[in-house]
Design a protein around this motif. Structure first.
Motif, short mmCIF file in Angstrom:
data_model
loop_
_atom_site.label_atom_id
_atom_site.label_comp_id
_atom_site.label_asym_id
_atom_site.label_seq_id
_atom_site.Cartn_x
_atom_site.Cartn_y
_atom_site.Cartn_z
N GLU A 20 0.88 -1.17 0.09
CA GLU A 20 -0.16 0.03 0.05
C GLU A 20 0.88 1.17 -0.04
OE1 GLU A 20 -3.47 0.59 0.62
OE2 GLU A 20 -3.90 -1.76 0.57
N PRO A 21 0.34 2.31 -0.46
CA PRO A 21 1.08 3.57 -0.41
C PRO A 21 1.47 4.12 1.03
CG PRO A 21 -0.96 4.07 -1.62
CD PRO A 21 -0.83 2.54 -1.01
N GLY A 22 2.70 4.28 1.26
CA GLY A 22 3.16 4.70 2.51
C GLY A 22 3.47 3.60 3.50
N VAL A 23 3.52 2.36 3.07
CA VAL A 23 3.58 1.39 4.17
C VAL A 23 5.10 1.24 4.53
CG1 VAL A 23 3.91 -0.55 2.37
CG2 VAL A 23 2.96 -0.95 4.81
N GLY A 24 6.01 1.63 3.59
CA GLY A 24 7.41 1.76 4.16
C GLY A 24 8.24 0.98 2.92
N LYS A 25 7.78 0.79 1.94
CA LYS A 25 8.66 0.22 0.83
C LYS A 25 10.00 0.74 0.46
CE LYS A 25 5.44 0.74 -2.44
NZ LYS A 25 4.15 1.44 -1.43
N SER A 26 9.93 2.15 0.41
CA SER A 26 11.40 2.69 -0.09
C SER A 26 12.21 2.75 0.89
CB SER A 26 10.80 4.05 -0.40
OG SER A 26 10.00 4.11 -1.56
N THR A 27 11.61 2.83 2.24
CA THR A 27 12.35 2.81 3.54
C THR A 27 13.11 1.47 3.95
OG1 THR A 27 10.64 4.11 4.41
CG2 THR A 27 12.20 3.43 6.00
N LEU A 28 12.35 0.21 3.57
CA LEU A 28 12.82 -0.88 3.97
C LEU A 28 14.10 -0.95 2.67
CD1 LEU A 28 13.10 -3.76 4.84
CD2 LEU A 28 11.29 -4.18 3.02
N ALA A 53 12.12 6.33 -9.19
CA ALA A 53 11.38 7.08 -10.35
C ALA A 53 10.34 7.83 -9.69
CB ALA A 53 10.98 6.08 -11.33
N GLU A 54 10.21 7.81 -8.36
CA GLU A 54 9.04 8.49 -7.83
C GLU A 54 9.46 9.67 -6.97
OE1 GLU A 54 6.88 5.59 -5.36
OE2 GLU A 54 6.12 4.92 -7.08
N GLU A 55 10.67 9.73 -6.35
CA GLU A 55 11.34 10.75 -5.60
C GLU A 55 12.71 11.07 -6.29
OE1 GLU A 55 10.38 9.62 -1.23
OE2 GLU A 55 10.91 7.88 -2.55
N LEU A 83 17.46 12.67 1.91
CA LEU A 83 17.19 13.00 3.16
C LEU A 83 16.74 11.88 4.02
CD1 LEU A 83 14.70 16.27 2.57
CD2 LEU A 83 16.62 15.75 4.28
N ARG A 84 15.67 11.00 3.45
CA ARG A 84 15.44 9.66 4.10
C ARG A 84 16.65 9.11 4.52
NH1 ARG A 84 12.34 6.69 0.35
NH2 ARG A 84 10.55 7.82 1.07
N ALA A 85 17.79 8.87 3.64
CA ALA A 85 18.95 8.06 3.93
C ALA A 85 19.59 8.81 5.26
CB ALA A 85 19.85 8.03 2.72
N GLN A 86 19.45 10.19 5.34
CA GLN A 86 20.16 10.80 6.47
C GLN A 86 19.31 10.55 7.74
OE1 GLN A 86 20.06 14.61 4.84
NE2 GLN A 86 22.23 14.77 5.27
N ARG A 87 17.97 10.43 7.58
CA ARG A 87 17.25 10.03 8.73
C ARG A 87 17.24 8.75 9.17
NH1 ARG A 87 11.90 8.07 8.92
NH2 ARG A 87 11.44 8.79 6.67
N THR A 88 17.36 7.96 8.13
CA THR A 88 17.58 6.38 8.62
C THR A 88 18.92 5.86 8.78
OG1 THR A 88 17.31 5.67 6.49
CG2 THR A 88 15.40 5.92 7.47
N GLU A 101 9.26 -3.18 12.34
CA GLU A 101 8.85 -2.05 12.95
C GLU A 101 9.25 -0.84 12.31
OE1 GLU A 101 9.32 -2.26 17.05
OE2 GLU A 101 7.85 -0.98 17.66
N MET A 102 8.17 -0.14 11.94
CA MET A 102 8.77 1.35 11.50
C MET A 102 8.74 2.07 12.80
SD MET A 102 8.57 1.54 8.20
CE MET A 102 8.09 3.41 7.70
N THR A 103 9.99 2.85 12.65
CA THR A 103 10.24 3.80 13.55
C THR A 103 10.90 5.15 13.11
OG1 THR A 103 12.67 3.35 13.63
CG2 THR A 103 11.42 1.94 15.00
N1 ATP Z 1 10.40 12.23 9.23
C1 ATP Z 1 9.87 11.02 9.44
N2 ATP Z 1 9.65 10.54 10.84
C2 ATP Z 1 9.23 9.30 11.07
N3 ATP Z 1 8.65 8.41 10.29
C3 ATP Z 1 8.57 8.87 9.07
C4 ATP Z 1 9.08 10.37 8.57
N4 ATP Z 1 8.88 10.15 7.22
C5 ATP Z 1 8.20 9.27 6.78
N5 ATP Z 1 8.11 8.36 7.81
C6 ATP Z 1 7.42 7.08 7.91
O1 ATP Z 1 7.69 6.40 6.68
C7 ATP Z 1 6.32 6.03 5.94
C8 ATP Z 1 6.62 6.10 4.45
O2 ATP Z 1 7.73 5.18 4.09
P1 ATP Z 1 7.99 4.96 2.58
O3 ATP Z 1 8.06 6.43 1.78
O4 ATP Z 1 9.09 4.17 2.42
O5 ATP Z 1 6.66 4.15 2.21
P2 ATP Z 1 6.50 3.73 0.58
O6 ATP Z 1 5.72 2.30 0.88
O7 ATP Z 1 7.63 3.89 -0.26
O8 ATP Z 1 5.25 4.56 -0.06
P3 ATP Z 1 5.02 5.15 -1.61
O9 ATP Z 1 4.18 4.17 -2.14
O10 ATP Z 1 4.44 6.57 -1.32
O11 ATP Z 1 6.42 5.22 -2.36
C9 ATP Z 1 5.34 6.94 6.36
O12 ATP Z 1 4.15 6.30 6.14
C10 ATP Z 1 5.82 7.37 7.91
O13 ATP Z 1 5.28 6.29 8.52
#
Ligand code: ATP
Ligand code: MG
Length: 448
Positions: A97-105, A125-127, A134-139, A266-268
């Motif tokens: 699903e959108p925002g579930v955390g695919k890119s973060t993982l 291709a999305e960001e 920025l995300r890499a810095q945070r994580t 777990e998403m943190t």
């Molecule tokens: N600054 C932040 N601090 C804490 N959590 C964050 C922060 N920014 C994003 N997140 C978490 O990361 C999630 C988004 O993750 P990500 O972008 O990896 O999802 P995605 O599955 O790749 O989404 P998309 O389908 O939009 O590409 C958000 O739902 C949020 O829970």
């Protein structure tokens, strides 16, 4: 001259028509109806070509096996789902699903592989590259061996692979990359098919593990042509509840491993963390309380104890409420009927609330026994001992039926300190309730 009545054909389902249509009326896909071309009814005879000596079919026993060399993704929970790690040349589709955390993982996977000394190319291709950084810095995923490119054109992506020559390629997402040689916008079935097959061809040629991110449609299936799932070697689904930080990855298909494994994360705020021991996540109580019973649920090959809570409240409303959260409403209705007919617990003048702890969803019938015990205990207010766990399917006749992986559930429950286990050995729900109730009463030492 006879008019050709099927000049157009759907490339997805094969539906034929004389006129073009934007959306196939058969399979409801957009942009799949194309000119049938040679499908005019003329059957051309295909001549068999001569097979060279080295390509001729051989006995299966004469074929030498090559041990698949896997390498770890650096995240053992992800490896578990992949069947042990990345296989060179194999394509993995990660949907969610959108925002579930695919890119973060995947950024985490990329960073870990890069720290191991592998070159990783992450095509976003999305960001923009700035957003990914920025995300890499945070994580904490900044590392030198990780290359970023924000490209949406397939040919450029292939060029980037040539230039960087990576050991791992991640494309986020397959629906946002498009090829100039195919008509239509990115994300349309013909585009998705072309992009996926071109990337897979490249991956196979270079023995390069490939991870594609896939979007899902509103009903939760992977967007784009169904053929995408057939093309790739592994299909993983990333799922999680919006209200909790817990995420699961399941393999829906795996050509190199089992599909009954589940990875737990777990998403943190600092990114994604793996949860190697999820057993205590769905438990909240302390002490023996009425209306709370532990069951042991199977998530893939893992046994996870889950707490079920019930609340029973007297009402004078003509239609008492049955509110459930995390369990199946019709299953609860059935259990209330069994409790009334087979155990004499009538709740037609009571509201009944049943919920799981931690937002987990239980779909297994194995949770029946614990739900019934929780409701019965809430109704008559006897406490369930904190060392009791129950699992078993309940039939309409009030029997407790055996469940799959019972030894596995039992050993996990014992590991966590549940000493009294109720299962199909109890025979009937009535007996199981009696056992739970007697276990609740303080044991009085016999006097001599
Ligand atoms: N600054 C932040 N601090 C804490 N959590 C964050 C922060 N920014 C994003 N997140 C978490 O990361 C999630 C988004 O993750 P990500 O972008 O990896 O999802 P995605 O599955 O790749 O989404 P998309 O389908 O939009 O590409 C958000 O739902 C949020 O829970
Ligand atoms: Mg993303």
């Amino acid at each position: 001259m006879a008019k050709n009545s099927s000049a157009f054909q759907c490339s997805e389902c094969g539906w034929q028509a004389a006129k073009w249509a934007g959306r196939c009326p058969e399979c409801q896909q957009w942009g799949t109806v194309v000119e049938a071309g040679t499908a005019s009814g003329i059957v051309t005879r295909i001549r068999p070509s001569t097979v060279s000596e080295d390509r001729v079919a051989r006995r299966i026993t004469d074929i030498r096996t090559v041990e698949v060399e896997r390498w770890s993704s650096g995240i053992s929970e992800f490896d578990r789902v992949l069947g042990g790690g990345f296989v060179p040349g194999a394509a993995v589709l990660l949907s969610g699903e959108p925002g579930v955390g695919k890119s973060t993982l995947l950024l985490e996977v990329a960073a870990r592989a890069a720290r191991e000394g592998r070159r990783v190319l992450y095509v976003s291709a999305e960001e923009s590259v700035g957003q990914v950084r920025l995300r890499a810095q945070r994580t904490n995923a900044l590392t030198d061996n990780l290359y970023l490119a924000a490209e949406t054109d397939l040919a450029t992506v292939l060029g980037q692979v040539e230039a960087v020559s990576p050991d791992l390629l991640i494309v986020d997402s397959v629906q946002t990359v498009a090829s100039a040689t195919v008509d239509g916008l990115a994300g349309q079935p013909s585009q998705v098919r072309e992009v996926a097959s071109a990337l897979m061809r490249l991956a196979k040629e270079r023995d390069l593990p490939l991870v594609l991110v896939g979007h899902v449609t509103k009903d939760g299936s992977i967007a784009g042509p169904r053929v995408l799932e057939h093309l790739v070697d592994v299909v993983c689904h990333f799922e999680g509840d919006r209200h909790t930080a817990l995420r699961f990855i399941r393999a829906l298909k795996n050509r190199f491993g089992p599909t009954d494994e589940v990875g737990c994360f777990e998403m943190t705020g600092d990114g994604i963390a793996q949860v190697s021991d999820p057993s205590k996540l769905f438990l909240s109580r302390t002490g023996s309380v009425p209306g709370t019973c532990i069951t042991v649920s199977m998530e893939g090959k893992r046994a996870i104890p889950v707490e079920i809570q019930a609340l029973v409240v007297k009402t004078s409303a003509p239609n008492p409420r049955r509110v459930v959260n995390g369990v199946d409403a019709s299953r609860v209705a059935m259990l209330l009927a069994v409790l009334e007919r087979r155990c004499g617990t009538t709740l037609s003048d009571h509201d009944v609330y049943v919920s799981t702890v931690g937002g987990v969803r239980l779909t297994e019938p194995a949770a029946d026994l614990a739900i019934a015990i929780a409701i019965a205990s809430a109704a008559s207010n006897w406490p369930i001992p904190e060392t009791l766990a129950a699992y078993g399917e309940i039939s309409l006749s009030g029997e407790v039926r055996p469940v799959t992986a019972a030894p596995h559930r039992a050993s996990e429950a014992r590991r966590l300190g549940y000493r009294k286990l109720l299962d199909s050995a109890a025979g009937s729900l009535r007996t199981a309730l009696g056992m739970a109730r007697s276990a609740a009463e303080p044991v009085v030492a016999p006097e001599f």
